[in-house]
Write a protein that holds these residues in place. Structure first.
Motif, PDB file in Angstrom:
ATOM      1  N   LEU A   1       6.135   2.356  -0.847  1.00 41.25           N
ATOM      2  CA  LEU A   1       5.984   2.767   0.550  1.00 41.25           C
ATOM      3  C   LEU A   1       4.503   2.962   0.855  1.00 41.25           C
ATOM      4  CD1 LEU A   1       6.938   3.801   3.314  1.00 41.25           C
ATOM      5  CD2 LEU A   1       7.250   6.052   2.276  1.00 41.25           C
ATOM      6  N   VAL A   2       4.042   2.312   1.923  1.00 38.75           N
ATOM      7  CA  VAL A   2       2.664   2.448   2.392  1.00 38.75           C
ATOM      8  C   VAL A   2       2.698   3.067   3.786  1.00 38.75           C
ATOM      9  CG1 VAL A   2       0.537   1.219   2.988  1.00 38.75           C
ATOM     10  CG2 VAL A   2       1.946   0.421   1.075  1.00 38.75           C
ATOM     11  N   VAL A   3       1.969   4.162   3.971  1.00 38.19           N
ATOM     12  CA  VAL A   3       1.906   4.855   5.270  1.00 38.19           C
ATOM     13  C   VAL A   3       0.523   4.625   5.857  1.00 38.19           C
ATOM     14  CG1 VAL A   3       2.123   7.058   6.465  1.00 38.19           C
ATOM     15  CG2 VAL A   3       3.559   6.575   4.463  1.00 38.19           C
ATOM     16  N   THR A   4       0.472   4.209   7.118  1.00 38.82           N
ATOM     17  CA  THR A   4      -0.798   3.859   7.735  1.00 38.82           C
ATOM     18  C   THR A   4      -0.866   4.390   9.155  1.00 38.82           C
ATOM     19  OG1 THR A   4      -2.256   1.998   8.320  1.00 38.82           O
ATOM     20  CG2 THR A   4       0.115   1.645   8.535  1.00 38.82           C
ATOM     21  N   ASP A   5      -2.090   4.464   9.691  1.00 34.30           N
ATOM     22  CA  ASP A   5      -2.313   4.818  11.089  1.00 34.30           C
ATOM     23  C   ASP A   5      -2.599   3.592  11.948  1.00 34.30           C
ATOM     24  OD1 ASP A   5      -2.059   7.630  10.808  1.00 34.30           O
ATOM     25  OD2 ASP A   5      -4.057   7.715   9.924  1.00 34.30           O
ATOM     26  N   ARG A   6      -2.785   2.451  11.308  1.00 37.04           N
ATOM     27  CA  ARG A   6      -3.177   1.243  12.029  1.00 37.04           C
ATOM     28  C   ARG A   6      -1.981   0.585  12.695  1.00 37.04           C
ATOM     29  NH1 ARG A   6      -4.984  -3.540   8.137  1.00 37.04           N
ATOM     30  NH2 ARG A   6      -4.693  -4.691  10.074  1.00 37.04           N
ATOM     31  N   SER A   7      -2.276  -0.264  13.681  1.00 39.76           N
ATOM     32  CA  SER A   7      -1.225  -1.024  14.333  1.00 39.76           C
ATOM     33  C   SER A   7      -0.700  -2.094  13.382  1.00 39.76           C
ATOM     34  CB  SER A   7      -1.774  -1.687  15.602  1.00 39.76           C
ATOM     35  OG  SER A   7      -0.834  -2.594  16.131  1.00 39.76           O
ATOM     36  N   LEU A   8       0.598  -2.306  13.417  1.00 39.09           N
ATOM     37  CA  LEU A   8       1.223  -3.289  12.542  1.00 39.09           C
ATOM     38  C   LEU A   8       1.497  -4.599  13.268  1.00 39.09           C
ATOM     39  CD1 LEU A   8       3.702  -0.984  10.599  1.00 39.09           C
ATOM     40  CD2 LEU A   8       1.401  -1.699   9.953  1.00 39.09           C
ATOM     41  N   ASP A   9       0.897  -4.773  14.446  1.00 42.52           N
ATOM     42  CA  ASP A   9       1.057  -6.017  15.196  1.00 42.52           C
ATOM     43  C   ASP A   9       0.174  -7.104  14.595  1.00 42.52           C
ATOM     44  OD1 ASP A   9       2.789  -4.729  16.918  1.00 42.52           O
ATOM     45  OD2 ASP A   9       1.176  -4.146  18.299  1.00 42.52           O
ATOM     46  N   GLY A  10       0.532  -8.342  14.864  1.00 46.33           N
ATOM     47  CA  GLY A  10      -0.274  -9.459  14.376  1.00 46.33           C
ATOM     48  C   GLY A  10       0.228  -9.988  13.046  1.00 46.33           C
ATOM     49  N   ASP A  11      -0.330 -11.123  12.657  1.00 43.88           N
ATOM     50  CA  ASP A  11       0.057 -11.788  11.416  1.00 43.88           C
ATOM     51  C   ASP A  11      -0.740 -11.202  10.258  1.00 43.88           C
ATOM     52  OD1 ASP A  11       0.901 -13.462   9.422  1.00 43.88           O
ATOM     53  OD2 ASP A  11      -0.139 -15.242  10.166  1.00 43.88           O
ATOM     54  N   MET A  12      -0.080 -10.493   9.362  1.00 41.26           N
ATOM     55  CA  MET A  12      -0.738  -9.887   8.210  1.00 41.26           C
ATOM     56  C   MET A  12      -0.214 -10.466   6.897  1.00 41.26           C
ATOM     57  SD  MET A  12      -1.170  -5.920   9.420  1.00 41.26           S
ATOM     58  CE  MET A  12       0.517  -5.764  10.032  1.00 41.26           C
ATOM     59  N   SER A  13       0.294 -11.687   6.988  1.00 36.39           N
ATOM     60  CA  SER A  13       0.762 -12.368   5.780  1.00 36.39           C
ATOM     61  C   SER A  13      -0.428 -12.977   5.038  1.00 36.39           C
ATOM     62  CB  SER A  13       1.753 -13.474   6.152  1.00 36.39           C
ATOM     63  OG  SER A  13       1.111 -14.461   6.949  1.00 36.39           O
ATOM     64  N   PRO A  14      -0.295 -13.267   3.744  1.00 33.76           N
ATOM     65  CA  PRO A  14      -1.395 -13.880   2.984  1.00 33.76           C
ATOM     66  C   PRO A  14      -1.725 -15.277   3.513  1.00 33.76           C
ATOM     67  CG  PRO A  14       0.257 -12.930   1.516  1.00 33.76           C
ATOM     68  CD  PRO A  14       0.845 -12.909   2.882  1.00 33.76           C
ATOM     69  N   LYS A  15      -3.021 -15.544   3.718  1.00 32.88           N
ATOM     70  CA  LYS A  15      -3.488 -16.853   4.185  1.00 32.88           C
ATOM     71  C   LYS A  15      -4.062 -17.609   2.980  1.00 32.88           C
ATOM     72  CE  LYS A  15      -2.847 -14.951   8.258  1.00 32.88           C
ATOM     73  NZ  LYS A  15      -2.758 -13.540   7.832  1.00 32.88           N
TER      74      LYS A  15
ATOM     75  N   ILE B   1      13.597   7.256   5.526  1.00 35.50           N
ATOM     76  CA  ILE B   1      12.573   8.305   5.368  1.00 35.50           C
ATOM     77  C   ILE B   1      11.936   8.540   6.730  1.00 35.50           C
ATOM     78  CG2 ILE B   1      10.521   9.036   4.085  1.00 35.50           C
ATOM     79  CD1 ILE B   1      11.223   6.848   2.033  1.00 35.50           C
ATOM     80  N   ARG B   2      12.046   9.757   7.239  1.00 38.02           N
ATOM     81  CA  ARG B   2      11.560  10.076   8.576  1.00 38.02           C
ATOM     82  C   ARG B   2      10.266  10.887   8.505  1.00 38.02           C
ATOM     83  NH1 ARG B   2      17.261  11.463   8.741  1.00 38.02           N
ATOM     84  NH2 ARG B   2      18.450   9.929   9.946  1.00 38.02           N
ATOM     85  N   PHE B   3       9.611  11.010   9.682  1.00 37.74           N
ATOM     86  CA  PHE B   3       8.404  11.851   9.835  1.00 37.74           C
ATOM     87  C   PHE B   3       7.363  11.492   8.759  1.00 37.74           C
ATOM     88  CE2 PHE B   3      12.290  14.560  10.352  1.00 37.74           C
ATOM     89  CZ  PHE B   3      12.389  14.446  11.732  1.00 37.74           C
ATOM     90  N   LEU B   4       7.032  10.227   8.672  1.00 36.66           N
ATOM     91  CA  LEU B   4       6.178   9.742   7.587  1.00 36.66           C
ATOM     92  C   LEU B   4       4.810  10.410   7.580  1.00 36.66           C
ATOM     93  CD1 LEU B   4       6.923   5.898   7.649  1.00 36.66           C
ATOM     94  CD2 LEU B   4       7.594   7.538   5.885  1.00 36.66           C
ATOM     95  N   GLN B   5       4.360  10.756   6.362  1.00 34.13           N
ATOM     96  CA  GLN B   5       3.021  11.278   6.121  1.00 34.13           C
ATOM     97  C   GLN B   5       2.435  10.576   4.899  1.00 34.13           C
ATOM     98  OE1 GLN B   5       1.496  13.425   8.235  1.00 34.13           O
ATOM     99  NE2 GLN B   5       3.354  13.391   9.492  1.00 34.13           N
ATOM    100  N   LYS B   6       1.127  10.705   4.730  1.00 37.81           N
ATOM    101  CA  LYS B   6       0.461  10.046   3.611  1.00 37.81           C
ATOM    102  C   LYS B   6       1.039  10.480   2.265  1.00 37.81           C
ATOM    103  CE  LYS B   6      -2.763   6.967   4.344  1.00 37.81           C
ATOM    104  NZ  LYS B   6      -2.743   5.655   3.650  1.00 37.81           N
ATOM    105  N   GLU B   7       1.470  11.740   2.166  1.00 37.25           N
ATOM    106  CA  GLU B   7       2.010  12.224   0.895  1.00 37.25           C
ATOM    107  C   GLU B   7       3.364  11.598   0.554  1.00 37.25           C
ATOM    108  OE1 GLU B   7       2.414  15.680   3.940  1.00 37.25           O
ATOM    109  OE2 GLU B   7       0.927  14.158   3.379  1.00 37.25           O
ATOM    110  N   ASP B   8       3.948  10.848   1.499  1.00 35.86           N
ATOM    111  CA  ASP B   8       5.200  10.151   1.214  1.00 35.86           C
ATOM    112  C   ASP B   8       4.967   8.837   0.476  1.00 35.86           C
ATOM    113  OD1 ASP B   8       6.884  12.057   2.467  1.00 35.86           O
ATOM    114  OD2 ASP B   8       6.371  11.214   4.440  1.00 35.86           O
ATOM    115  N   GLU B   9       3.703   8.404   0.371  1.00 38.99           N
ATOM    116  CA  GLU B   9       3.419   7.156  -0.330  1.00 38.99           C
ATOM    117  C   GLU B   9       3.805   7.277  -1.807  1.00 38.99           C
ATOM    118  OE1 GLU B   9      -0.079   4.870   2.104  1.00 38.99           O
ATOM    119  OE2 GLU B   9      -0.678   6.109   0.409  1.00 38.99           O
TER     120      GLU B   9
END
Length: 320
Positions: free
Chosen positions: A132-146, A101-109
């Protein structure tokens, strides 16, 4: 509801056929706006190269929408005013179909499903779906459940002949998560309770708990967490020790088995008397604070009265 019933009906038929294994390994996929993502579907079929693999999506409160199907050559489709936004492919050596899925937008969720057409029975078998979750935030870092685990207290077990094991999962993203419980080395999924997913700043948290009778507490338990950002894409398995191990000490350190040995949590195992003592200490601290506040207020009134009185006396003397 109709969609879920159709998927359940198809899954039952698939179980009866016994000739197909169908899996969407990711429960969610997160993509950045204007970028692209790939959703995969693993199929074990005797003739995968000639199978018709369909892709659908389902948005909340809407009907299911057919996107594309692929047999041999990749299938491209325009969508949302974007040319070739959707591409369905098949990789025969790995028996995998993918949806790009290309050119992701919020309506693609939405939740995206792969499906297989069973010609002999005139039914389609659906996968479990990938959100599918579309976001504007950076996906760097550990975002796994703690995880933090809480074991039942000795007083709770003695009083109720049962104990509650609680697993707290924090600071994960996205909010799509699956939690279930098993006995260690067991295959049966145990009946557990699931709390709501709660947003905390830019991440999420969730509780899951399992209540066991006193007779069943000799076995070790495992809380299994499925999430998109688990390390190396493998489910977390969080070990809860048996009651015998529980009694050996307070605040014992629990290690994740196998892949998660570098991560530790602390089990809070305290008697009811300790909790009562903590509550009394908090109450005493609260009353002490109020007493000091009242004392300061009395001093303020006295000093204000003295200052006002002195000002009045001085003013009267000058006028005389």
């Amino acid at each position: 509801m109709a969609l879920l019933e159709a998927i359940l009906f198809s899954s039952l038929w698939a179980f009866g056929l016994g000739q197909l294994k169908w899996e969407q390994p990711e429960i969610s996929v997160t993509g950045v706006r204007d970028k692209s993502v790939v959703i995969s579907c693993k199929v074990s079929s005797q003739d995968f190269s000639n199978e018709y693999i369909h892709w659908y999506r389902h948005k909340p409160n809407q009907g299911i929408e057919h996107l594309a199907y692929v047999v041999t050559v990749p299938a491209l489709k325009d969508l949302g005013g974007k040319k070739n936004k959707i591409e369905a492919r098949k990789d025969v050596p790995t028996s995998t179909s993918t949806l790009n899925i290309r050119f992701l937008q919020k309506e693609d969720e939405a939740t995206y499903y792969c499906a297989w057409w069973v010609w002999n029975y005139y039914i389609k078998i659906f996968g479990d779906g990938t959100k599918l979750v579309v976001t504007d935030r950076s996906l760097d870092g550990d975002m796994s459940p703690k995880p933090t685990i809480f074991l039942p207290s000795i007083d709770e077990i003695n009083l109720h002949e049962a104990g509650t094991h609680l697993c707290l999962l924090e600071k994960f993203f996205p909010d799509v998560i699956k939690v279930y419980w098993k006995e260690k080395n067991g295959n049966r999924v145990l009946e557990s309770q699931q709390g709501n997913i709660i947003k905390t700043n830019d991440t999420y948290m969730k509780f899951s708990w399992l209540t066991m009778t006193k007779k069943s507490m000799d076995n070790e338990l495992v809380c299994i967490v499925k999430h998109e950002n688990n390390k190396r894409g493998i489910d977390q398995e969080i070990l809860f020790p048996s009651i015998e191990n529980n009694k050996r000490g307070i605040d014992q350190e629990i290690l994740f088995p196998s892949i998660n040995k570098e991560v530790t949590t602390h089990a809070c195992v305290k008697k009811g008397s300790d909790s009562l003592q903590l509550q009394l200490m908090n109450t005493c601290a609260c009353y002490t604070y109020l007493l000091l506040l009242l004392k300061s207020l009395v001093y303020f009134v006295i000093i204000s009265f003295c200052v006002c009185r002195r000002t009045a006396v001085c003013g009267h003397a000058k006028s005389s």
